[in-house]
Design an enzyme around this catalytic site. Structure first.
Site, mmCIF file in Angstrom:
data_model
loop_
_atom_site.group_PDB
_atom_site.id
_atom_site.type_symbol
_atom_site.label_atom_id
_atom_site.label_comp_id
_atom_site.label_asym_id
_atom_site.label_seq_id
_atom_site.Cartn_x
_atom_site.Cartn_y
_atom_site.Cartn_z
ATOM 1 C CG ASP A 181 43.307 57.811 29.226
ATOM 2 O OD1 ASP A 181 44.003 58.766 29.606
ATOM 3 O OD2 ASP A 181 42.177 57.586 29.682
ATOM 4 C CG ASP B 219 44.034 62.544 31.716
ATOM 5 O OD1 ASP B 219 44.178 61.530 31.019
ATOM 6 O OD2 ASP B 219 42.933 62.924 32.135
#
Length: 547
Positions: A328, A141
């Site tokens: 992201d 992430d």
């Protein structure tokens, strides 16, 4: 989703409290809300339907790269207890996280970790912690910065029972830390304590890495998640407890040749390979042409400046003066300001919700707003001039709930006032753009009224007619002066086949106020189309067409 079992998981910023209770990475809360927050309906189905991990294959090809292959098989759609649980929970599953949210160089000194594609909604790969290694599946992430996995000391959270748990007593390289830690995402939270051990990523061993053993995972988000934990690849600035992220440790221990990592997502859900994250460089087989690089403007997330957003090659005007954006990997969809997402919804025929406040603004003040724009009144002051907002020096803001409540004791009136101000601000932007296109006043007012009926659902999901993909416009983002286009086939998530197929818009609304916003979160829907390079040494992000 920040971390939602549905799309990766991201108030558009996740906020995290470290051992001393300090708040870190507030920006992150916004996205998190979106990501973890859309739980009911089709979005939940997107995440829960399809592919389960079957086996892991490790292969070494002659290019000096280490690949950990993952296979998957179709899930039995007649058995979906997790989906029903999520629907009952009623939380949005968008996948992001906001606040902010990763071997050894052998051969080419580049290490590759294969990622699993979970219905084009959730990508995760395998790591190991301890000696001998204890395996875990994690989301890599770029929107957060801590590594956490469930702990064997997690006794009271059901989610822990359904995932692999780290047992410190089984590792000869474990070192006690013990400081408490907790992370709050938009769709859930975890808490536990810090520990230290070796972490294996691909073929490299990161020594003495500090991570979080999660002892509480109260959200149903983590119960139905296909991953065990999260490995954050963001900057240390948003790390809970100011812990050195795994990526930093890799670089500092000299485990990789170049301080660069890159993502390639395989958007073909019917193929076994979900993609690869490459540490130490890029794989030329993963992209076409050259990358367009833009500098990181604020460390924490991988944030950069983005230009205009176009719908069908037509400017929306909203970001023509620049907007902030984040790449992201932990967010499944693309999140952006409601003002533009509503326009995209209208153009692609996506479902939405009717805003009576918005329609009231058009009915009562629409012509007045138009007249003021035509008379060249400063757009930022229009809503304050007509009494729906106050002007703070840069833009209109709500007159405030407190003052309204003090006047008449009615809290709902304050909420309505806030909604009317927001609706007015959106109407001004919409009308500005239509006037630039030389539309008639009647057509403009009708168009704005249509947009009031297409506002994104608070649950974050918008369905579209699968049969209409051919007539939908492209949506493009301007980055580094170049237009990056997404076709309907690329921004629509399709679940199921034939007459039973359901289609979900890859766009969700997320409003981050200034000075941090407006903010766009370019999640996996975008990164699946454009190979993304995260250059830590030169503090830049690069995009090129994925191969």
């Amino acid at each position: 989703m920040k971390y939602t079992p549905s799309l990766h998981s991201s108030d558009s910023f996740i906020y995290a409290r470290g051992p001393e209770g300090e708040t870190r990475g507030r920006a992150r809360g916004v996205v998190e809300k979106v990501a973890m927050g859309s739980g009911s309906g089709v979005l939940a189905i997107v995440i829960l339907f399809s592919i389960v991990l079957v086996s892991t294959v490790v292969s070494a090809e002659g290019d000096g790269l280490i690949r950990v292959g993952l296979k998957k098989k179709p899930m039995d759609q007649n058995s979906r207890p997790a989906a029903r649980l999520v629907e009952k929970e009623g939380k949005p599953l968008v996948a992001g996280k906001y606040g902010l949210r990763g071997g050894l160089g052998n051969g080419d000194e580049t290490d590759i970790v294969s990622l699993k594609n979970y219905m084009n909604a959730q990508y995760f790969g395998e790591i190991a912690i301890g000696t001998p290694p204890q395996k875990f599946t994690v989301i890599f992430d770029t929107g957060s910065s801590n590594l956490w996995v469930p702990s064997s000391k997690c006794y009271f959270s059901i989610a822990c029972l359904f995932h692999s748990r780290y047992t410190s007593t089984r590792s000869s390289t474990y070192r006690k830390n013990g400081k408490p830690a907790d992370i709050h995402y938009g769709t859930g939270s975890i808490s536990g304590f810090f520990s230290q051990d070796h972490v294996t990523v691909g073929d490299l061993v990161v020594q003495d890495q500090v991570f979080i053993e999660a002892t509480r995972e109260p959200s149903i988000t983590f119960l139905v998640a296909k991953f065990d934990g999260i490995l954050g690849l963001g900057f240390k600035e948003i790390s809970v407890g100011n812990v050195e992220p795994v990526w930093y440790t890799m670089v500092n221990q000299g485990l990789i040749k170049e301080p660069v990592f890159s993502f390639w997502f395989n958007r073909h859900a019917d193929e076994g390979e979900g993609g690869e994250i490459v540490f130490g460089g890029v794989d030329p087989n993963h992209f076409k042409g050259k990358h367009t690089y833009v500098p990181v403007t604020q460390k924490g997330y991988w944030q950069f400046n983005m230009g205009d957003v176009l719908i069908g090659n037509q400017s929306t005007g909203f970001c023509s003066g620049g907007c902030a954006a984040i790449a992201d990997s932990g967010t499944s969809l693309i999140a952006g300001p409601t003002t533009i997402i509503a326009e995209i919804n209208q153009k692609i025929g996506a479902s939405g919700v009717v805003s009576q406040e918005c329609k009231a603004v058009v009915a009562q003040y629409g012509q007045e707003i138009l007249d003021m724009l035509l008379s060249e009144t400063q757009p930022a002051k229009i809503c304050s001039h007509i009494g729906l907002c106050t002007f703070d020096g840069t833009h209109g803001v709500s007159v405030g709930i407190e003052s309204v409540v003090n006047d008449n004791g009615d809290l709902s009136a304050g909420l309505q006032s806030d909604a009317m101000c927001t609706a007015c601000e959106m109407a001004v932007v919409w009308m500005q753009n239509q006037l630039k296109q030389n539309e008639t006043q009647e057509l403009i007012l009708n168009y704005i009224n249509e947009l009031c009926e297409r506002l994104p659902s608070p649950m974050g999901e918008s369905s579209v007619d699968c049969a209409s993909l051919a007539s939908m416009p492209s949506v493009s983002f301007t980055i580094g002066g170049k237009s990056f286009e997404l076709t309907p086939e690329q921004y629509i998530l399709k679940v199921g086949e034939g007459a039973a197929a359901q289609c979900i818009s890859g766009f969700t609304a997320l409003d981050v106020p200034p000075p941090r916003g407006p903010l766009w979160i370019l999640g996996d829907v975008f990164m699946g189309v454009y190979h993304t390079v995260f250059d830590y040494e030169n503090l830049r992000v690069g995009f090129a067409e994925a191969a």
